[in-house]
Design a protein around this motif. Structure first.
Motif, PDB file in Angstrom:
ATOM      1  N   GLY A  67       0.809  -1.208   0.000  1.00  0.00           N
ATOM      2  CA  GLY A  67       0.000   0.000   0.000  1.00  0.00           C
ATOM      3  C   GLY A  67       0.837   1.250   0.000  1.00  0.00           C
ATOM      4  O   GLY A  67       0.500   2.240  -0.634  1.00  0.00           O
ATOM      5  N   ARG A  68       1.905   1.227   0.744  1.00  0.00           N
ATOM      6  CA  ARG A  68       2.884   2.316   0.737  1.00  0.00           C
ATOM      7  C   ARG A  68       4.156   1.809   1.417  1.00  0.00           C
ATOM      8  O   ARG A  68       4.131   0.823   2.143  1.00  0.00           O
ATOM      9  N   THR A  69       5.229   2.512   1.178  1.00  0.00           N
ATOM     10  CA  THR A  69       6.489   2.180   1.842  1.00  0.00           C
ATOM     11  C   THR A  69       6.447   2.688   3.277  1.00  0.00           C
ATOM     12  O   THR A  69       6.139   3.858   3.506  1.00  0.00           O
ATOM     13  N   ILE A  70       6.749   1.811   4.210  1.00  0.00           N
ATOM     14  CA  ILE A  70       6.688   2.202   5.622  1.00  0.00           C
ATOM     15  C   ILE A  70       8.045   2.021   6.282  1.00  0.00           C
ATOM     16  O   ILE A  70       8.146   1.608   7.433  1.00  0.00           O
ATOM     17  N   SER A  71       9.087   2.343   5.551  1.00  0.00           N
ATOM     18  CA  SER A  71      10.438   2.157   6.075  1.00  0.00           C
ATOM     19  C   SER A  71      10.711   3.043   7.285  1.00  0.00           C
ATOM     20  O   SER A  71      11.618   2.756   8.049  1.00  0.00           O
ATOM     21  N   THR A  72       9.954   4.113   7.474  1.00  0.00           N
ATOM     22  CA  THR A  72      10.186   4.997   8.621  1.00  0.00           C
ATOM     23  C   THR A  72       9.311   4.652   9.817  1.00  0.00           C
ATOM     24  O   THR A  72       9.420   5.279  10.865  1.00  0.00           O
ATOM     25  N   TYR A  73       8.454   3.659   9.671  1.00  0.00           N
ATOM     26  CA  TYR A  73       7.546   3.272  10.743  1.00  0.00           C
ATOM     27  C   TYR A  73       8.240   2.325  11.724  1.00  0.00           C
ATOM     28  O   TYR A  73       9.059   1.488  11.326  1.00  0.00           O
ATOM     29  N   ALA A  74       7.892   2.401  12.990  1.00  0.00           N
ATOM     30  CA  ALA A  74       8.242   1.343  13.935  1.00  0.00           C
ATOM     31  C   ALA A  74       7.431   0.096  13.573  1.00  0.00           C
ATOM     32  O   ALA A  74       6.281   0.198  13.120  1.00  0.00           O
ATOM     33  N   ARG A  75       8.040  -1.064  13.756  1.00  0.00           N
ATOM     34  CA  ARG A  75       7.363  -2.331  13.461  1.00  0.00           C
ATOM     35  C   ARG A  75       7.411  -3.215  14.704  1.00  0.00           C
ATOM     36  O   ARG A  75       8.381  -3.182  15.470  1.00  0.00           O
ATOM     37  N   ALA A  76       6.380  -3.988  14.895  1.00  0.00           N
ATOM     38  CA  ALA A  76       6.299  -4.783  16.119  1.00  0.00           C
ATOM     39  C   ALA A  76       5.509  -6.064  15.889  1.00  0.00           C
ATOM     40  O   ALA A  76       4.820  -6.220  14.868  1.00  0.00           O
ATOM     41  N   THR A 107      15.973  -2.366  19.309  1.00  0.00           N
ATOM     42  CA  THR A 107      14.938  -3.392  19.508  1.00  0.00           C
ATOM     43  C   THR A 107      14.502  -3.425  20.965  1.00  0.00           C
ATOM     44  O   THR A 107      15.237  -2.993  21.859  1.00  0.00           O
ATOM     45  N   TYR A 108      13.315  -3.968  21.175  1.00  0.00           N
ATOM     46  CA  TYR A 108      12.724  -4.009  22.512  1.00  0.00           C
ATOM     47  C   TYR A 108      11.887  -5.274  22.594  1.00  0.00           C
ATOM     48  O   TYR A 108      11.143  -5.575  21.660  1.00  0.00           O
ATOM     49  N   TYR A 109      12.023  -6.009  23.719  1.00  0.00           N
ATOM     50  CA  TYR A 109      11.324  -7.282  23.863  1.00  0.00           C
ATOM     51  C   TYR A 109      10.620  -7.363  25.209  1.00  0.00           C
ATOM     52  O   TYR A 109      11.102  -6.822  26.209  1.00  0.00           O
ATOM     53  N   THR A 110       9.530  -8.084  25.237  1.00  0.00           N
ATOM     54  CA  THR A 110       8.948  -8.403  26.518  1.00  0.00           C
ATOM     55  C   THR A 110       9.845  -9.435  27.206  1.00  0.00           C
ATOM     56  O   THR A 110      10.550 -10.214  26.538  1.00  0.00           O
ATOM     57  N   ASP A 111       9.850  -9.433  28.529  1.00  0.00           N
ATOM     58  CA  ASP A 111      10.810 -10.255  29.270  1.00  0.00           C
ATOM     59  C   ASP A 111      10.719 -11.738  28.942  1.00  0.00           C
ATOM     60  O   ASP A 111      11.741 -12.434  28.889  1.00  0.00           O
ATOM     61  N   SER A 112       9.529 -12.229  28.701  1.00  0.00           N
ATOM     62  CA  SER A 112       9.347 -13.678  28.520  1.00  0.00           C
ATOM     63  C   SER A 112       9.971 -14.224  27.241  1.00  0.00           C
ATOM     64  O   SER A 112      10.141 -15.439  27.109  1.00  0.00           O
ATOM     65  N   LYS A 135       4.254   6.265  15.459  1.00  0.00           N
ATOM     66  CA  LYS A 135       4.730   6.712  16.757  1.00  0.00           C
ATOM     67  C   LYS A 135       5.885   5.841  17.192  1.00  0.00           C
ATOM     68  O   LYS A 135       6.090   4.737  16.698  1.00  0.00           O
ATOM     69  N   THR A 136       6.673   6.320  18.141  1.00  0.00           N
ATOM     70  CA  THR A 136       7.901   5.607  18.507  1.00  0.00           C
ATOM     71  C   THR A 136       7.937   5.236  19.976  1.00  0.00           C
ATOM     72  O   THR A 136       8.997   5.192  20.590  1.00  0.00           O
ATOM     73  N   ALA A 137       6.817   4.937  20.579  1.00  0.00           N
ATOM     74  CA  ALA A 137       6.815   4.513  21.978  1.00  0.00           C
ATOM     75  C   ALA A 137       7.398   3.114  22.108  1.00  0.00           C
ATOM     76  O   ALA A 137       7.276   2.290  21.204  1.00  0.00           O
ATOM     77  N   GLN A 138       8.074   2.882  23.230  1.00  0.00           N
ATOM     78  CA  GLN A 138       8.581   1.544  23.532  1.00  0.00           C
ATOM     79  C   GLN A 138       8.091   1.148  24.916  1.00  0.00           C
ATOM     80  O   GLN A 138       8.485   1.798  25.890  1.00  0.00           O
ATOM     81  N   PRO A 139       7.286   0.097  25.098  1.00  0.00           N
ATOM     82  CA  PRO A 139       6.773  -0.718  24.007  1.00  0.00           C
ATOM     83  C   PRO A 139       5.691   0.006  23.207  1.00  0.00           C
ATOM     84  O   PRO A 139       5.106   0.971  23.684  1.00  0.00           O
ATOM     85  N   MET A 140       5.456  -0.484  21.998  1.00  0.00           N
ATOM     86  CA  MET A 140       4.457   0.126  21.140  1.00  0.00           C
ATOM     87  C   MET A 140       3.083   0.063  21.814  1.00  0.00           C
ATOM     88  O   MET A 140       2.722  -0.949  22.413  1.00  0.00           O
ATOM     89  N   GLY A 141       2.333   1.155  21.699  1.00  0.00           N
ATOM     90  CA  GLY A 141       0.981   1.172  22.220  1.00  0.00           C
ATOM     91  C   GLY A 141       0.030   0.644  21.171  1.00  0.00           C
ATOM     92  O   GLY A 141       0.305  -0.376  20.540  1.00  0.00           O
ATOM     93  N   VAL A 142      -1.098   1.308  20.996  1.00  0.00           N
ATOM     94  CA  VAL A 142      -2.034   0.911  19.954  1.00  0.00           C
ATOM     95  C   VAL A 142      -1.480   1.392  18.612  1.00  0.00           C
ATOM     96  O   VAL A 142      -1.332   2.589  18.402  1.00  0.00           O
ATOM     97  N   PRO A 143      -1.149   0.452  17.711  1.00  0.00           N
ATOM     98  CA  PRO A 143      -0.503   0.865  16.465  1.00  0.00           C
ATOM     99  C   PRO A 143      -1.478   1.434  15.446  1.00  0.00           C
ATOM    100  O   PRO A 143      -2.690   1.259  15.552  1.00  0.00           O
ATOM    101  N   ASP A 144      -0.903   2.048  14.435  1.00  0.00           N
ATOM    102  CA  ASP A 144      -1.735   2.568  13.350  1.00  0.00           C
ATOM    103  C   ASP A 144      -2.314   1.437  12.498  1.00  0.00           C
ATOM    104  O   ASP A 144      -3.427   1.554  11.971  1.00  0.00           O
ATOM    105  N   TYR A 145      -1.549   0.360  12.334  1.00  0.00           N
ATOM    106  CA  TYR A 145      -1.965  -0.731  11.449  1.00  0.00           C
ATOM    107  C   TYR A 145      -1.704  -2.089  12.098  1.00  0.00           C
ATOM    108  O   TYR A 145      -0.680  -2.269  12.779  1.00  0.00           O
TER     109      TYR A 145
END
Length: 122
Positions: free
Chosen positions: A26-35, A58-63, A101-111
């Motif tokens: 749909g579009r290039t999202i190279s500048t988006y955070a991915r999770a 990168t960021y991970y949940t502890d488990s 958005k660039t929150a860590q951890p990601m909140g509610v994403p756009d997509y």
């Protein structure tokens, strides 16, 4: 509009590995955070792993720390989740996400993607 499509899920024995992929269109999202998120039966959707636009942060949940690795290929508009040493408690539907958005951890994403089932047998 961005579409995210996951692939690579399946059934694996405990201790095994899987690699999930999520391709964006749909579009290039190279500048988006991915999770990656996951949702087990009867549980709420939870954050698993995230990377910034370059994949260097990168960021991970502890488990999953030390077992899962998130990476991305911006030329392919794709993010990956390498899952090693899988446990039965990793069984869930795995969803990829993209966010401006660039929150860590990601909140509610756009997509969101539509999800792919991962089942780990004991």
């Amino acid at each position: 509009q961005v579409q995210l499509v996951e692939s690579g899920g399946g059934l694996v024995q405990a201790g095994g590995s899987l690699r999930l992929s999520c391709a964006a269109s749909g579009r290039t999202i190279s500048t988006y955070a991915r999770a990656w998120f996951r949702q087990a039966p009867g549980k709420e959707r939870e954050f698993v792993a995230e990377c910034n636009w370059s994949g260097e942060a990168t960021y991970y949940t502890d488990s999953v720390k030390g077992r899962f690795t998130i990476s991305r290929d911006n030329a392919k508009n794709t993010v990956y989740l390498q899952m090693n040493s899988l446990k039965p408690e990793d069984t869930a539907v795995y969803y990829c996400a993209a966010d401006t958005k660039t929150a860590q951890p990601m909140g509610v994403p756009d997509y969101w993607g539509q999800g792919t089932q991962v089942t780990v047998s004991s």
